[in-house]
Design an enzyme around this catalytic site. Structure first.
Site: not given
Ligand code: PMP
Length: 286
Positions: A32, A150, A206
């Site tokens: 996403y 992600k 991330l």
């Protein structure tokens, strides 16, 4: 009612459907992105598009759309839903084969699923939380080893947010081998003297799009940046702290595990970086 996008169609939200066999639903086999909207324009669209392509590549998942089509869909949703300030959520999964199976389905016969929807958030930029600052707790980082991808596998971060809530705090910073990795949905920073300290990029965190932009802003403002590990002890002794993410931009942290940082109010570096980041982002928005 919102208009959302599902597999090539713009539909009222209550008519949008995804199969029960979708691998996003059965196996969290999906990725996403969240892109912010300010003044009706997209913040750092290219950064999010590049990271999306990387996430898909790491999982050997095909993209159902080109980058140009993706931009067009984002803009059309902003227009259809009259979003001035808010976010666009995008999710791509490995699609819906005809049965549940651990083996990846053939991409030729099982197209990926793509869903986008808007979240209208008036006041996103002028957020009162930025004037108050956040309180965080520390928790063990129990996520998997590819946090640079992600994925929609967000159960542990969601549990972390609940642990924070139960402890009367706003969020949790996760700790691995004694060092902070990141927040449940944001990158973590401390400030000591004139130095901004944040964990270096690796598979442990991330690679935040806001992180990259904020570090560029910091360099342009002649602020010193050190990319290295830091512990909760070091953070509690820092002058200030903050987090970054696409939807919170730069948000000051004023308390860690019950210890106030400095005088317990948002620090000047975080406050200034927030202003610079918002300014620059608005100028570059498309
Ligand atoms: N780390 C994690 C674990 C996140 O979930 C997020 C936001 N999704 C971030 C960092 C911040 O990334 P970005 O600045 O691209 O929103």
């Amino acid at each position: 009612m919102r208009t959302v996008y599902v597999n090539g169609e713009y539909l009222p939200e209550d008519q949008a459907r995804v199969s029960i066999f979708d691998r996003g639903f059965l196996m969290a086999d999906g990725v996403y992105e969240v892109t912010s909207v300010l003044d009706g324009k997209l913040i750092d669209f290219d950064g999010h598009a590049v990271r999306l392509e990387r996430s898909l590549g790491e999982l050997e998942m095909a993209s159902p759309v080109t980058r140009e089509e993706l931009l067009e869909i984002h803009r059309e949703l902003v227009r259809l839903n009259d979003v001035n300030e808010g976010m666009i959520y995008l999710q791509i999964t490995r699609g819906a084969p005809s049965d549940r199976d651990f083996v990846f389905p053939d991409a030729e016969t099982t197209p990926s699923t793509i869903v986008l929807f808007t979240q209208n958030k008036p006041g996103l930029a002028d957020n009162p939380a930025a004037r108050k600052g956040m309180r965080v707790i520390s928790i063990e980082d129990m996520r998997w080893g590819r946090r640079d991808i992600k994925t929609v596998q967000l159960l542990y971060p969601s549990m972390g947010k609940m642990m924070a809530k139960k402890a009367g705090a706003d969020d949790a910073w996760m700790v691995q081998d004694g060092f902070v990795t990141e927040g449940t949905s944001n990158n973590a920073y401390i400030v000591k003297g004139n130095k901004i300290i944040t964990r270096a990029l690796s598979n442990d965190i991330l690679h935040g799009i806001t992180r990259a932009a904020v570090l560029r802003c910091a360099a342009e403002a002649q602020m010193e940046v050190e990319e290295r590990n830091f512990s909760i002890d070091e953070a509690q002794e820092a002058d200030e702290a903050f987090i970054t993410s696409a939807s919170t931009f730069v948000m000051p942290v004023v308390e860690i595990d019950g210890t106030k940082l400095g005088d317990g109010t948002p620090g000047s570096v975080a406050t200034r970086l927030r202003e610079i980041y918002l300014d620059e982002s608005r100028k570059a928005a498309i």
